[in-house]
Design an enzyme around this catalytic site. Structure first.
Site, short mmCIF file in Angstrom:
data_model
loop_
_atom_site.label_atom_id
_atom_site.label_comp_id
_atom_site.label_asym_id
_atom_site.label_seq_id
_atom_site.Cartn_x
_atom_site.Cartn_y
_atom_site.Cartn_z
N LYS A 178 9.33 37.26 -19.90
CA LYS A 178 9.25 36.84 -18.56
C LYS A 178 8.54 35.28 -18.77
O LYS A 178 7.47 35.11 -18.88
CB LYS A 178 8.10 37.51 -17.70
CG LYS A 178 8.42 37.71 -16.16
CD LYS A 178 8.48 36.25 -15.44
CE LYS A 178 7.14 35.91 -15.09
NZ LYS A 178 7.04 34.51 -14.80
N GLY A 231 -1.54 32.23 -20.95
CA GLY A 231 -1.79 31.82 -19.42
C GLY A 231 -2.95 31.76 -19.19
O GLY A 231 -4.18 31.60 -19.92
N SER A 232 -3.52 31.64 -17.86
CA SER A 232 -4.63 31.66 -17.40
C SER A 232 -5.61 32.79 -17.63
O SER A 232 -5.21 33.98 -17.64
CB SER A 232 -4.73 31.35 -15.77
OG SER A 232 -4.18 32.42 -15.14
N GLY A 236 -4.65 36.64 -17.13
CA GLY A 236 -4.76 37.53 -18.45
C GLY A 236 -5.62 38.70 -18.05
O GLY A 236 -5.59 40.10 -18.88
N GLU A 253 -3.71 35.00 -25.04
CA GLU A 253 -4.01 33.32 -25.35
C GLU A 253 -4.11 32.78 -24.08
O GLU A 253 -3.49 32.55 -23.17
CB GLU A 253 -2.62 32.84 -26.02
CG GLU A 253 -2.08 33.27 -27.50
CD GLU A 253 -3.08 33.25 -28.46
OE1 GLU A 253 -4.22 32.48 -28.35
OE2 GLU A 253 -2.85 33.48 -29.48
N CYS A 287 -3.62 24.22 -24.04
CA CYS A 287 -4.90 25.19 -24.18
C CYS A 287 -5.87 24.77 -25.08
O CYS A 287 -6.98 25.15 -24.84
CB CYS A 287 -4.21 26.56 -24.47
SG CYS A 287 -3.18 26.37 -26.03
N GLU A 386 -12.49 24.88 -17.75
CA GLU A 386 -11.24 24.09 -17.98
C GLU A 386 -10.66 23.37 -16.94
O GLU A 386 -10.22 23.95 -15.73
CB GLU A 386 -10.40 25.20 -18.81
CG GLU A 386 -9.15 24.65 -19.28
CD GLU A 386 -7.94 25.85 -19.61
OE1 GLU A 386 -7.94 26.57 -18.85
OE2 GLU A 386 -7.43 25.59 -20.70
P1 NAD Z 1 -0.95 31.41 -15.46
O1 NAD Z 1 -1.70 32.40 -15.86
O2 NAD Z 1 -0.88 31.17 -14.02
O3 NAD Z 1 0.83 31.79 -15.83
C1 NAD Z 1 1.23 32.35 -16.94
C2 NAD Z 1 2.37 33.12 -16.82
O4 NAD Z 1 1.83 34.37 -16.06
C3 NAD Z 1 3.53 32.60 -16.12
O5 NAD Z 1 4.62 33.33 -16.67
C4 NAD Z 1 3.33 33.63 -14.70
O6 NAD Z 1 4.33 33.67 -14.09
C5 NAD Z 1 2.79 34.60 -15.16
N1 NAD Z 1 2.08 35.49 -14.06
C6 NAD Z 1 1.35 35.02 -12.93
N2 NAD Z 1 0.72 35.89 -12.14
C7 NAD Z 1 1.14 36.98 -12.96
C8 NAD Z 1 0.82 38.28 -12.89
N3 NAD Z 1 -0.02 38.96 -11.55
N4 NAD Z 1 0.93 39.37 -13.64
C9 NAD Z 1 1.76 39.10 -14.89
N5 NAD Z 1 1.92 37.67 -15.07
C10 NAD Z 1 1.92 36.89 -14.12
O7 NAD Z 1 -0.80 30.36 -16.18
P2 NAD Z 1 -0.24 28.93 -16.26
O8 NAD Z 1 -0.73 28.21 -14.95
O9 NAD Z 1 1.29 29.11 -16.34
O10 NAD Z 1 -0.80 28.23 -17.55
C11 NAD Z 1 -1.87 27.41 -17.62
C12 NAD Z 1 -3.12 28.42 -18.31
O11 NAD Z 1 -2.52 29.00 -19.43
C13 NAD Z 1 -4.37 27.60 -18.70
O12 NAD Z 1 -5.57 28.21 -18.50
C14 NAD Z 1 -4.26 27.26 -20.21
O13 NAD Z 1 -5.28 27.12 -20.91
C15 NAD Z 1 -3.39 28.62 -20.58
N6 NAD Z 1 -2.62 28.62 -21.76
C16 NAD Z 1 -3.22 28.88 -22.97
C17 NAD Z 1 -2.48 28.89 -24.32
C18 NAD Z 1 -3.08 29.57 -25.46
O14 NAD Z 1 -2.32 29.65 -26.40
N7 NAD Z 1 -4.25 29.80 -25.53
C19 NAD Z 1 -1.51 28.36 -24.13
C20 NAD Z 1 -0.88 27.78 -22.90
C21 NAD Z 1 -1.25 27.91 -21.87
#
Ligand code: NAD
Length: 484
Positions: A178, A231-232, A236, A253, A287, A386
């Site tokens: 996804k 993601g965030s 997470g 992550e 990240c 962040e």
């Molecule tokens: P996000 O958490 O909004 O989205 C990440 C993914 O989760 C997307 O595919 C999104 O569609 C999905 N998502 C959103 N809501 C969801 C839910 N309720 N259930 C399941 N999936 C859902 O994050 P973002 O805005 O896409 O990315 C930015 C964040 O990701 C930042 O905080 C960044 O630091 C982090 N990040 C971390 C790493 C790492 O390796 N540590 C790498 C890249 C980004």
């Protein structure tokens, strides 16, 4: 900018491009212009269910019976196809994320390396034989989890795809992916190349859609045996709660607030460009961005003078301009970053330097001016939270003990760096930093394909990249055989 060859309005399930069960599409916005340039399919729970069922059939059939060496060959063939389509994928990634073409090209090259690395590792993942009682043989098998769910963010979509999907497939899992609704076109094209390389269609499924719909359905699906989420921290937490309800393991992550610790004896000329790049790269939406600059007080003024000079030369532009960075991902990101910087200015934190915009940028693009602040009070939100934008916070420190305390003083723990010529100090500080990766007199690893990566604390848990990821994408089974 590019013509998409792929069926970007469809889902990839069981080797077929299919329409979402409930119909619907999501517009893709060009971060440089704010204009819609494509549409993706709005997948939902029924599509996720279909994709998980397809993946389950792969485990007992095509993919499950493919020998590890053959899986490896397929992944390496996939790497060659990525390289053969380098320019097209580079354009797709740059269009989707707004990052400079040169950076996008590196992302695609790194993605190909993941397929090479995990393709080469597929038949080198061994179990164990354990010496046990007389008359027994004990084997520990290393087996795939089964169906792996991959939830991918928008900042490095291709690299994220490579690092989790290549590892999962190398270990014999079948994947349901996804990608982010903000940037997922490279995921679709990479998957199409995967099928061309020989991955059976049921082992590689992509459901595009909204996070709270398709992402939530994937994380809650009882047929998924392992979840990989990047993601965030907020999302997470939701994914981890779903994993807990289904009693499946997950890798998270999440974000970071990574410190660069610069001691008085550091090689300042070498460190300055690295420090600037570590926060400006992809407009700070990395990240592992080095977003906190901790500098020993004896050199604080001199070093910040050098960093300010370099920071003031940072230029923001479109992908074709190939400047230091592009726009940020969307209006939400832009407004969030601006609210951080405005709050800092309102509370009196000094601005030391700002980058500039290239001439003629489309006015509706999501442009953010890179900004260096310092000294930032230690408790300020800019020092602890962040921002996920091109904003660097400089903070002076007293001595080694103070530096370590400060380096560890946020809820995050992803990456850190130590800049000093003193070998003993390098070792002491890097050992006491609470994070998953430490760089000594350098920062970042050009993708770091071979290097285990992941965080502690609010930055998440589990490790991706390197051989260690294969351990996370597998589970052991101990077989005790009494034969007399
Ligand atoms: P996000 O958490 O909004 O989205 C990440 C993914 O989760 C997307 O595919 C999104 O569609 C999905 N998502 C959103 N809501 C969801 C839910 N309720 N259930 C399941 N999936 C859902 O994050 P973002 O805005 O896409 O990315 C930015 C964040 O990701 C930042 O905080 C960044 O630091 C982090 N990040 C971390 C790493 C790492 O390796 N540590 C790498 C890249 C980004």
């Amino acid at each position: 900018m590019t013509t998409m060859k792929i069926a970007s309005h469809a889902l990839l399930i069981g080797g077929e491009w299919v329409q979402p069960a409930d119909g619907g599409s999501i517009p893709m916005i060009d971060p440089c212009s704010g204009e819609v340039f494509a549409h993706i399919a709005a997948g939902g729970a029924r599509d996720i269910d279909r994709a998980v069922r397809a993946a389950q059939t792969a485990l007992d059939g095509s993919w499950g019976r493919t020998p590890a060496s053959e899986r490896g060959r397929i992944l390496q063939r996939w790497a060659r196809l990525i390289e053969a389509n380098l320019e097209e994928l580079t354009l797709i990634e740059a269009r989707d994320t707004g990052k400079p073409m040169n950076a996008s090209r590196i992302d695609i090259q790194v993605t190909a390396r993941y397929f090479d690395f995990y393709g080469g590792a597929a038949d080198k993942l061994h179990g164990q034989v354990i010496p046990f009682l007389d008359g027994y043989t004990v084997n520990v098998l290393r087996e795939p989890h089964g169906v792996t769910g991959h939830i991918i963010p928008w900042n490095y979509p291709a690299q994220q795809y490579g690092r989790t999907v290549a590892a999962a497939l190398a270990a014999g899992n079948a994947a349901v992916i996804k990608p982010s609704e903000d940037a997922c076109l490279s995921t679709l094209r990479l998957s199409e190349l995967g099928l061309e390389a020989g991955v059976p269609g049921d082992a590689l499924n992509v459901v595009t859609g909204l996070g709270e719909v398709a992402g939530a359905a994937l994380s809650a699906h009882p047929g998924v045996n392992f979840l990989s989420f990047t993601g965030s921290p907020e999302v997470g937490t939701l994914v981890q709660a779903s994993a807990a309800r289904n009693h499946v393991p997950c890798t998270l992550e999440l974000g970071g607030k990574s410190p660069q610790v610069v001691f008085a004896d550091a090689d300042l000329d070498r460190s300055v460009p690295v420090v600037v790049k570590a926060i400006v790269q992809h407009a700070g939406q990395t990240c592992s961005a080095g977003s906190r600059l901790l500098v020993q007080k004896e050199i604080y003024e001199r070093f910040l003078g050098l960093v300010s000079e370099a920071f003031g030369k940072v230029r923001v532009g479109t992908p074709e301009m190939n400047l230091d960075c592009g726009p940020v991902m969307n209006a939400t990101q832009r407004d969030r970053i601006r609210s951080f910087t405005q709050a800092a200015i309102d509370s009196g934190v000094p601005v030391l330097a700002r980058g500039s915009f290239a001439d003629g940028l489309p006015p509706q693009g999501f442009w953010v001016q890179p900004t260096l602040f310092g000294p930032v009070p230690r408790e300020h939100s800019l020092a602890c939270e962040e921002v996920f934008g091109p904003v660097l916070s400089a903070i002076p420190f007293e001595d080694e003990e103070d530096a370590i305390r400060l380096a560890n003083a946020t809820d995050y723990g992803l990456v850190g760096a130590v800049w000093t010529a003193n070998g003993a100090c390098q070792q002491r500080v890097s050992k006491r930093m609470r994070c998953g990766q430490v760089f000594i007199n350098c920062y970042g690893a050009g993708g770091g394909v071979e290097l285990p990566f992941g965080g502690v604390k609010k930055s998440g848990h589990g490790r991706e990249k390197g051989f260690l990821a294969l351990e996370h994408f597998t589970v052991t089974k101990t077989i005790v055989n009494y034969h007399g």
